[in-house]
Motif scaffolding. Sequence first.
Motif, PDB file in Angstrom:
ATOM      1  N   ALA A   2       0.842  -1.198   0.000  1.00 54.98           N
ATOM      2  CA  ALA A   2       0.000   0.000   0.000  1.00 54.98           C
ATOM      3  C   ALA A   2       0.878   1.250   0.000  1.00 54.98           C
ATOM      4  N   LEU A  43       3.543   1.600  -1.462  1.00 57.90           N
ATOM      5  CA  LEU A  43       4.085   1.792  -2.811  1.00 57.90           C
ATOM      6  C   LEU A  43       2.998   2.191  -3.808  1.00 57.90           C
ATOM      7  N   GLY A  44       1.776   2.340  -3.312  1.00 57.90           N
ATOM      8  CA  GLY A  44       0.703   2.804  -4.189  1.00 57.90           C
ATOM      9  C   GLY A  44      -0.146   1.692  -4.768  1.00 57.90           C
ATOM     10  N   PHE A  45       0.025   0.469  -4.240  1.00 57.04           N
ATOM     11  CA  PHE A  45      -0.864  -0.628  -4.643  1.00 57.04           C
ATOM     12  C   PHE A  45      -1.981  -0.719  -3.618  1.00 57.04           C
ATOM     13  N   GLY A  46      -3.042  -1.465  -3.981  1.00 57.48           N
ATOM     14  CA  GLY A  46      -4.084  -1.699  -2.994  1.00 57.48           C
ATOM     15  C   GLY A  46      -5.234  -0.717  -3.050  1.00 57.48           C
TER      16      GLY A  46
END
Lengths: 116, 145
Positions: B100, B102-105
């Motif tokens: 999250a 790292l900008g995922f999720g």
Amino acid sequence: MTIRLSDLCDVLELEHLTPILDLDREVNTALVGDLLSDVLATAKPGDVWVTVQRHQNVVAVARVTDLAAVILARDVRPTDDVIALAVEHGIVLLGSTAPAFDVCGRLYAILRGDAR
Amino acid sequence: MLEITYSVRAGDIEHGGTASAWLKVELRKEGVSEQLARRAGVIAFEGEMNLILYATRGGTLHVAVDDAYIEIELNDDGPGIEDLDLAMTPGYSTAPYWAANLGFGAGMGLINMERNSDRFEISSHLGEGTRIVCWIDRRKDDNST
Ligand SMILES: Nc1ncnc2c1ncn2[C@@H]1O[C@H](COP(=O)(O)OP(=O)(O)OP(=O)(O)O)[C@@H](O)[C@H]1O
Ligand SMILES: [Mg+2]
């Protein structure tokens, strides 16, 4: 309004982190965000993306969506290997010391021609 | 005709998106329009990242192109998705905290895949794995999406 990347660098006092690449693309829209799926869903070719993400996947997102440049706000610094990856794939990385809010405010004024 | 299979390693976040970006270049060489190559790239990116983040042993990204369709298929052998409706709900995510950051999720990956497809199929069984197939219709290439 559109603006050439090189002019954008001058006006917003951006540091060109991939100086070997040309700054000749014309920009007419921008987007902001740190969630990669959100960027993949909304970016248009030739956009400038303002973010504080600075890892390798940012380069992949920019490649897939054909972005003109990525502006890394708030002075976040990519590592050398990320810069090398961006150069290899022709992705322009620009650094700003300003927070994303200020970068976007100034971009909006330029691109929407409403410089209040 | 173009047919490529990439294997995607579990946890290999560092190379996430590499196959997809490369795929886009290959599709352009094959005469696929920028518009459709980009849609295929987005589908592949989301699929690739899900294999990296969630599939215990990674999986495969298989792409086949003919005059009519670009077909993108993702396969893994576990853990599988318990509730597909929930997984497809925008905003639902089990991405770990580090991902999250790292900008995922965002919980938008599967929806992005569906939206960029003209036809989308997903099937999954707990303990067996997940299979996703996306088709882009090249004959509908109208530059409107
Ligand atoms: N191949 C898979 N195997 C097991 N679970 C999966 C797989 N793909 C997706 N999931 C589950 O479905 C959820 C939703 O996936 P989706 O790609 O839509 O969002 P996300 O990966 O959480 O976030 P984003 O893709 O927006 O970064 C995931 O959080 C995960 O729980
Ligand atoms: Mg995902």
